[in-house]
Design a protein around this motif. Structure first.
Motif, mmCIF file in Angstrom:
data_model
loop_
_atom_site.group_PDB
_atom_site.id
_atom_site.type_symbol
_atom_site.label_atom_id
_atom_site.label_comp_id
_atom_site.label_asym_id
_atom_site.label_seq_id
_atom_site.Cartn_x
_atom_site.Cartn_y
_atom_site.Cartn_z
ATOM 1 N N LEU A 1 12.601 1.096 -5.542
ATOM 2 C CA LEU A 1 11.203 1.710 -4.932
ATOM 3 C C LEU A 1 10.093 1.327 -5.943
ATOM 4 O O LEU A 1 9.217 0.958 -5.281
ATOM 5 N N GLN A 2 10.458 1.340 -7.127
ATOM 6 C CA GLN A 2 9.215 0.856 -8.117
ATOM 7 C C GLN A 2 9.255 -0.843 -8.019
ATOM 8 O O GLN A 2 7.888 -1.206 -7.854
ATOM 9 N N GLN A 3 10.241 -1.527 -7.859
ATOM 10 C CA GLN A 3 10.046 -3.151 -7.572
ATOM 11 C C GLN A 3 9.317 -3.376 -6.257
ATOM 12 O O GLN A 3 8.517 -4.177 -6.394
ATOM 13 N N THR A 4 9.774 -2.750 -5.009
ATOM 14 C CA THR A 4 9.112 -3.071 -3.952
ATOM 15 C C THR A 4 7.685 -2.734 -3.678
ATOM 16 O O THR A 4 6.942 -3.275 -3.387
ATOM 17 N N GLN A 5 7.534 -1.554 -4.315
ATOM 18 C CA GLN A 5 5.985 -0.836 -4.499
ATOM 19 C C GLN A 5 5.044 -2.093 -5.230
ATOM 20 O O GLN A 5 4.139 -2.653 -4.765
ATOM 21 N N ALA A 6 5.566 -2.657 -6.377
ATOM 22 C CA ALA A 6 4.907 -3.591 -7.216
ATOM 23 C C ALA A 6 4.817 -4.857 -6.653
ATOM 24 O O ALA A 6 3.599 -5.508 -6.673
ATOM 25 N N ALA A 7 5.699 -5.397 -5.930
ATOM 26 C CA ALA A 7 5.655 -6.480 -5.211
ATOM 27 C C ALA A 7 4.442 -6.446 -4.149
ATOM 28 O O ALA A 7 3.903 -7.284 -3.802
ATOM 29 N N HIS B 1 11.743 0.883 4.572
ATOM 30 C CA HIS B 1 10.593 0.896 5.202
ATOM 31 C C HIS B 1 9.659 -0.023 4.246
ATOM 32 O O HIS B 1 8.991 -1.072 4.764
ATOM 33 N N ASP B 2 9.653 0.078 2.814
ATOM 34 C CA ASP B 2 9.199 -0.965 2.050
ATOM 35 C C ASP B 2 9.419 -2.129 2.270
ATOM 36 O O ASP B 2 8.554 -3.195 2.297
ATOM 37 N N GLN B 3 10.626 -2.468 2.287
ATOM 38 C CA GLN B 3 11.268 -3.904 2.486
ATOM 39 C C GLN B 3 10.786 -4.416 3.828
ATOM 40 O O GLN B 3 10.321 -5.774 3.663
ATOM 41 N N GLU B 4 10.736 -3.497 4.872
ATOM 42 C CA GLU B 4 10.184 -4.083 6.069
ATOM 43 C C GLU B 4 8.728 -4.363 6.034
ATOM 44 O O GLU B 4 8.501 -5.832 6.330
ATOM 45 N N HIS B 5 8.017 -3.684 5.457
ATOM 46 C CA HIS B 5 6.552 -4.180 5.095
ATOM 47 C C HIS B 5 6.298 -5.335 4.150
ATOM 48 O O HIS B 5 5.628 -6.213 4.258
ATOM 49 N N LEU B 6 7.237 -5.390 3.146
ATOM 50 C CA LEU B 6 7.219 -6.586 2.461
ATOM 51 C C LEU B 6 7.181 -7.687 3.095
ATOM 52 O O LEU B 6 6.800 -8.990 3.144
ATOM 53 N N ALA B 7 8.603 -7.755 3.939
ATOM 54 C CA ALA B 7 8.665 -9.071 4.828
ATOM 55 C C ALA B 7 7.830 -9.578 5.703
ATOM 56 O O ALA B 7 7.344 -10.657 5.908
ATOM 57 N N GLU B 8 7.129 -8.420 6.460
ATOM 58 C CA GLU B 8 6.030 -8.502 7.454
ATOM 59 C C GLU B 8 4.701 -9.267 6.520
ATOM 60 O O GLU B 8 4.034 -9.988 7.133
#
Length: 158
Positions: A12-18, A136-143
């Motif tokens: 969760l920290q990694q996806t947020q940082a990305a 959810h984070d990963q979906e938004h990161l891909a989008e």
């Protein structure tokens, strides 16, 4: 169970940082949209801050209380985020995420087994909430990566 908790916290920290890094890079163009009707960078940041509070924080606390709560599907589509400045939303999201993860870290191991129910996901635990938010984070990161590719090639902003 505790190893899984720490793994989820790190993810969760990694996806947020990305996501944070990508959105800060386009903060001066926060209202750019891939297509009319799609979310701008501003809206993505504000949405993430709202989800952290209304979904993650709320659900973590209620499940950990042992009250066996029930949750409906959360959606903030149609909300007006036009007055939310992108970097302010990212800062709010960062603070809320830190609070959520500190709360999870402080939970006793037995609290990780407590359950609630969700209209779409069925029976969920604290760690399930974390997995849902991670997805959810990963979906938004891909989008966001797709949007940034379109942004880089958009001649309308030149």
């Amino acid at each position: 169970m505790e190893d899984e908790r720490e793994k989820l916290i790190a993810q969760l920290q990694q996806t947020q940082a990305a996501i944070d890094e990508r959105l800060r890079a386009v903060a001066e163009q926060q209202d750019w949209q891939p297509e009319p009707g799609q979310w701008s960078f501003r809206y993505v940041a504000a949405h993430l801050a709202a989800v952290e509070k209304d979904c993650m924080w709320e659900r973590l606390q209620r499940i950990a209380s042992g009250s066996e709560p029930h949750f409906e599907y959360y959606e903030n589509t149609g909300w007006d985020f036009s007055q939310q400045e992108l970097t302010a939303s990212l800062e709010t999201w960062r603070r809320r995420r830190e609070e959520s993860l500190a709360f999870v870290r402080a939970l006793l191991p037995e609290a990780l087994s407590l359950e609630g129910t969700h209209a779409a996901f069925g029976t969920i635990t604290v760690q399930d909430v974390m997995r849902i938010i991670l997805e959810h984070d990963q979906e938004h990161l891909a989008e966001l990566d797709e949007a940034l590719e379109a942004f880089a090639g958009d001649t309308r902003r030149e």
